[in-house]
Scaffold this active site. Structure first.
Site, PDB file in Angstrom:
ATOM      1  N   THR A 211      35.082  36.355  45.118  1.00  0.00           N
ATOM      2  CA  THR A 211      34.299  35.682  44.434  1.00  0.00           C
ATOM      3  C   THR A 211      34.472  34.772  44.071  1.00  0.00           C
ATOM      4  O   THR A 211      35.508  34.377  43.471  1.00  0.00           O
ATOM      5  CB  THR A 211      34.045  37.107  42.676  1.00  0.00           C
ATOM      6  OG1 THR A 211      33.154  37.901  43.739  1.00  0.00           O
ATOM      7  CG2 THR A 211      33.440  36.352  42.439  1.00  0.00           C
ATOM      8  N   ARG A 239      23.463  47.924  45.436  1.00  0.00           N
ATOM      9  CA  ARG A 239      24.700  47.810  44.312  1.00  0.00           C
ATOM     10  C   ARG A 239      25.232  46.515  43.486  1.00  0.00           C
ATOM     11  O   ARG A 239      24.243  45.851  44.379  1.00  0.00           O
ATOM     12  CB  ARG A 239      25.961  47.770  44.939  1.00  0.00           C
ATOM     13  CG  ARG A 239      27.510  48.232  44.059  1.00  0.00           C
ATOM     14  CD  ARG A 239      28.281  46.903  44.002  1.00  0.00           C
ATOM     15  NE  ARG A 239      29.773  46.896  43.594  1.00  0.00           N
ATOM     16  CZ  ARG A 239      29.812  45.970  43.361  1.00  0.00           C
ATOM     17  NH1 ARG A 239      29.730  44.714  44.002  1.00  0.00           N
ATOM     18  NH2 ARG A 239      31.149  45.809  43.077  1.00  0.00           N
ATOM     19  N   GLY A 241      27.979  44.383  40.622  1.00  0.00           N
ATOM     20  CA  GLY A 241      28.675  43.921  40.615  1.00  0.00           C
ATOM     21  C   GLY A 241      28.360  44.003  38.620  1.00  0.00           C
ATOM     22  O   GLY A 241      27.612  43.667  37.987  1.00  0.00           O
ATOM     23  N   GLY A 263      36.919  40.554  41.061  1.00  0.00           N
ATOM     24  CA  GLY A 263      37.683  42.158  40.891  1.00  0.00           C
ATOM     25  C   GLY A 263      36.630  42.846  41.555  1.00  0.00           C
ATOM     26  O   GLY A 263      35.504  43.006  41.683  1.00  0.00           O
ATOM     27  N   GLY A 265      34.357  44.847  40.814  1.00  0.00           N
ATOM     28  CA  GLY A 265      33.606  44.941  39.025  1.00  0.00           C
ATOM     29  C   GLY A 265      33.122  46.475  38.579  1.00  0.00           C
ATOM     30  O   GLY A 265      32.925  46.351  36.988  1.00  0.00           O
TER      31      GLY A 265
END
Ligand code: ASP
Length: 348
Positions: A211, A239, A241, A263, A265
């Protein structure tokens, strides 16, 4: 009398906001901090040429954001400028080069927040937006809402004049290979239950993260934060995060700090990472570093990993991570640009 009570009520209603988002004061140390994801970054796989590419792109993002601040532009504009460079680079897991979900599609998430107004905007599960962080800002400024998802977000984007980008623009061969590998490992994991070999665990973790995010402090003393991602390789369709969840992946408040996270999520949502850091500064008087470390310790205790960048309104910086590395850097007025990848990188 009625008017007196309602006027008093109005004033009392406003007071917490005034206290919470403290008015900005001019600062001398304006600048920005960026990350390009945390995770397993192996020295053996990151060749010198590849490392140079990462460093060059991070430097370009820092310079783009800094140029906005240097000419007196607002922190949020600097955040957008820096994040756009990283979204447009196939190296990072955001915009072009995003990881693929289990159906082989890129589903993008992003959010922004402004520290002076506590305004926030987010999009999740978009497929055709080149720079999702820009749409997150438009959600904040023009939708009357904080978060829009999927079709609805893209319908709103059309009303704002966004071009709908073909879904294959985001895909790279490297990410396709990662998805295949992740699916193979998933099968191995299903048959072996928790008994993965260390190198298999390593590979599984390697497919996560990447990210991008930025936190900035402008000359007026205002903070802003933004984060953008493709999420996790092999994630289920739909999904979402932590990245688009305000208070988890992104937070900004002039009275405390601006935060962008990267990281695993699910863990970052469960620990409300970005707001938890801000809350520790607000209620416990912790510094950016103390707060970031305490929050990441909670993430670690639950079994999650990743990192955060944090910047307060005096220009104090924390770049903390409990993963083996994090692409990161900062640039402040009067200081040279700093870019780092590994935990043992020389301090700025
Ligand atoms: N936090 C992101 C997510 O879980 C992944 C990342 O940071 O790379 O979607």
């Amino acid at each position: 009398m009625n008017c007196l009570f309602s006027c008093l009520g109005l004033i009392v209603g406003l007071v917490p906001n005034l206290v919470f988002a403290s008015p900005s004061a001019p600062v001398r140390n304006y600048g920005l901090v960026i990350h390009g994801g945390a995770g397993v970054i192996s020295r053996s796989e990151l060749t010198p040429e590849r490392e140079a590419e990462y460093r060059a792109r991070l430097a370009e993002a820092l310079d783009a954001g800094y140029a906005v601040l240097d000419r007196g532009g607002p922190a949020l504009e600097a955040v957008i400028a820096a994040v756009n460079i990283l979204e447009d680079s196939p190296l990072f897991n955001a915009g072009k080069g995003s990881v693929l979900n289990a159906d082989g599609i890129c589903e993008l998430d992003a959010s922004v927040m402004e520290g002076r107004t506590l305004g926030a905007g987010a999009v999740a599960g978009v497929h055709h937006i080149k720079n999702p962080v820009n749409l997150a800002r438009d959600v904040m400024e023009h939708s009357g809402h904080v978060m829009l998802i999927g079709e609805g977000a893209e319908q709103f984007a059309r009303t704002r004049g966004y071009e709908m980008i073909p879904a294959d623009y985001f895909q790279t061969e490297h990410r396709r290979q990662q998805l295949l590998k992740a699916k193979e490992l998933e099968k191995v994991k299903a048959t072996k239950s928790a008994l993965l070999q260390p190198e298999e665990t390593y590979l599984l973790r390697q497919f996560k993260w990447g990210t991008v995010g930025c936190v900035a402090l402008d000359r007026a003393g205002d903070l802003a934060a933004g984060t953008s991602t493709g999420g996790m390789t092999n994630k289920k369709f739909g999904r979402i995060g932590d990245t688009p969840v305000v208070g988890a992946g992104t937070y900004a408040n002039n009275a405390t700090c601006a935060v962008s996270a990267t990281g695993w999520g699910e863990f970052f949502i469960r620990t409300s990472v970005a707001h938890d850091i801000s809350a520790q500064m607000e209620y416990a008087g912790r510094t950016v570093t103390e707060a970031a470390r305490a929050t990441l310790a909670k993430v670690g205790t639950l079994g999650g990993d990743g990192g955060v960048i944090v910047l307060d309104a005096r220009g104090n910086v924390a770049m903390e991570f409990n993963s083996p590395g994090m692409y990161r850097g900062h640039r402040f007025v009067g200081q040279s640009r700093y870019v780092a990848i590994y935990p043992d990188a020389p301090k700025p």
